[in-house]
Motif scaffolding. Structure first.
Motif, short mmCIF file in Angstrom:
data_model
loop_
_atom_site.label_atom_id
_atom_site.label_comp_id
_atom_site.label_asym_id
_atom_site.label_seq_id
_atom_site.Cartn_x
_atom_site.Cartn_y
_atom_site.Cartn_z
N GLN A 144 28.18 28.37 38.51
CA GLN A 144 29.63 28.18 38.48
C GLN A 144 30.14 27.87 37.07
O GLN A 144 31.22 28.31 36.70
N CYS B 278 34.70 36.91 41.63
CA CYS B 278 33.68 36.07 41.00
C CYS B 278 32.49 36.00 41.95
O CYS B 278 32.61 35.43 43.05
N TRP C 57 36.93 34.39 47.47
CA TRP C 57 35.68 33.64 47.23
C TRP C 57 35.72 33.04 45.83
O TRP C 57 36.14 33.72 44.88
N ASN C 58 35.25 31.80 45.68
CA ASN C 58 35.30 31.09 44.39
C ASN C 58 36.74 31.08 43.87
O ASN C 58 37.02 31.46 42.72
N GLU D 182 38.90 28.93 42.88
CA GLU D 182 39.33 28.21 41.67
C GLU D 182 39.18 29.13 40.44
O GLU D 182 40.07 29.20 39.59
N VAL D 183 38.08 29.86 40.42
CA VAL D 183 37.81 30.77 39.30
C VAL D 183 38.71 32.00 39.39
O VAL D 183 39.36 32.39 38.41
N ILE E 286 28.73 34.66 42.34
CA ILE E 286 27.81 33.70 41.72
C ILE E 286 26.44 33.84 42.38
O ILE E 286 26.34 33.88 43.63
#
Ligand code: RBF
Length: 163
Positions: free
Chosen positions: A131, A90, A31-32, A34-35, A92
């Motif tokens: 984000q 991560c 999940w997320n 890119e981070v 959010i």
């Protein structure tokens, strides 16, 4: 907040043990991505930089941060020789209460796994309002919490070995 005062990923003021004797796992949530990909890169780079052999790093991915607890438990059951498990995610804040449930569950879950196995299980999970706050802490203006998780793992592995 401390992060407004200084970059917490700057380790120039601390002594970091030689990590070459130690073995680590890194569990990273998708999940997320890119981070969490930046967190993973930061953690991996730090382990290698401090002497860990690539063959002594087990990397696994899980769907979301909630699954980090099961991953840490599975990893330590199957690979009890590991010195520490680094968990990266991560979470959010959204419009519903999922944020609170997932944050609480993973924080408690990882604590329990660490106590059960008597091994450092590192909480490298961002819990942010949006984000941008996550990006700022995954290689942005507030450093990289993946780096910090890896340094914590090295320090705790060394503490366990030398205490
Ligand atoms: N996983 C994360 O790692 N970060 C998130 O921000 C996140 N938000 C979620 C929001 C909702 C509404 C749901 C249902 C799940 C979310 N998950 C998130 C996934 C969660 O960690 C887990 O993978 C799933 O709940 C399946 O157990």
């Amino acid at each position: 907040m401390a992060t407004q005062l200084k970059n917490l990923s700057d380790f120039s003021h601390t002594t970091i043990p030689n990590a070459s004797p130690y073995k680590f796992a890194i569990a990273v949530a998708e999940w997320n991505a890119e981070v969490t990909g930046s967190l993973y890169k930061g953690a991996l780079d730090k382990l290698l930089m401090h002497g860990v052999d690539e063959s002594n790093i087990l990397s696994v991915s899980v769907p979301g941060s909630f699954e980090l607890t099961s991953a840490a438990e599975l990893i330590l059951n199957k690979h009890p020789y590991l010195d520490a498990v680094i968990c990266l995610g991560c979470i959010i804040q959204g419009e519903t209460r999922h944020f609170d449930f997932i944050c609480d569950a993973v924080a408690h879950g990882l604590t329990q796994v660490g106590i059960k196995h008597n091994k450092p299980v590192i909480f490298g999970v961002l819990t942010t309002n949006d984000q941008q706050q996550a990006i700022d802490r995954a290689g942005g203006k507030h450093g990289n919490k993946g780096d910090e998780a890896a340094i914590t793992a090295i320090k705790m592995a060394d503490l366990a070995a030398t205490i």
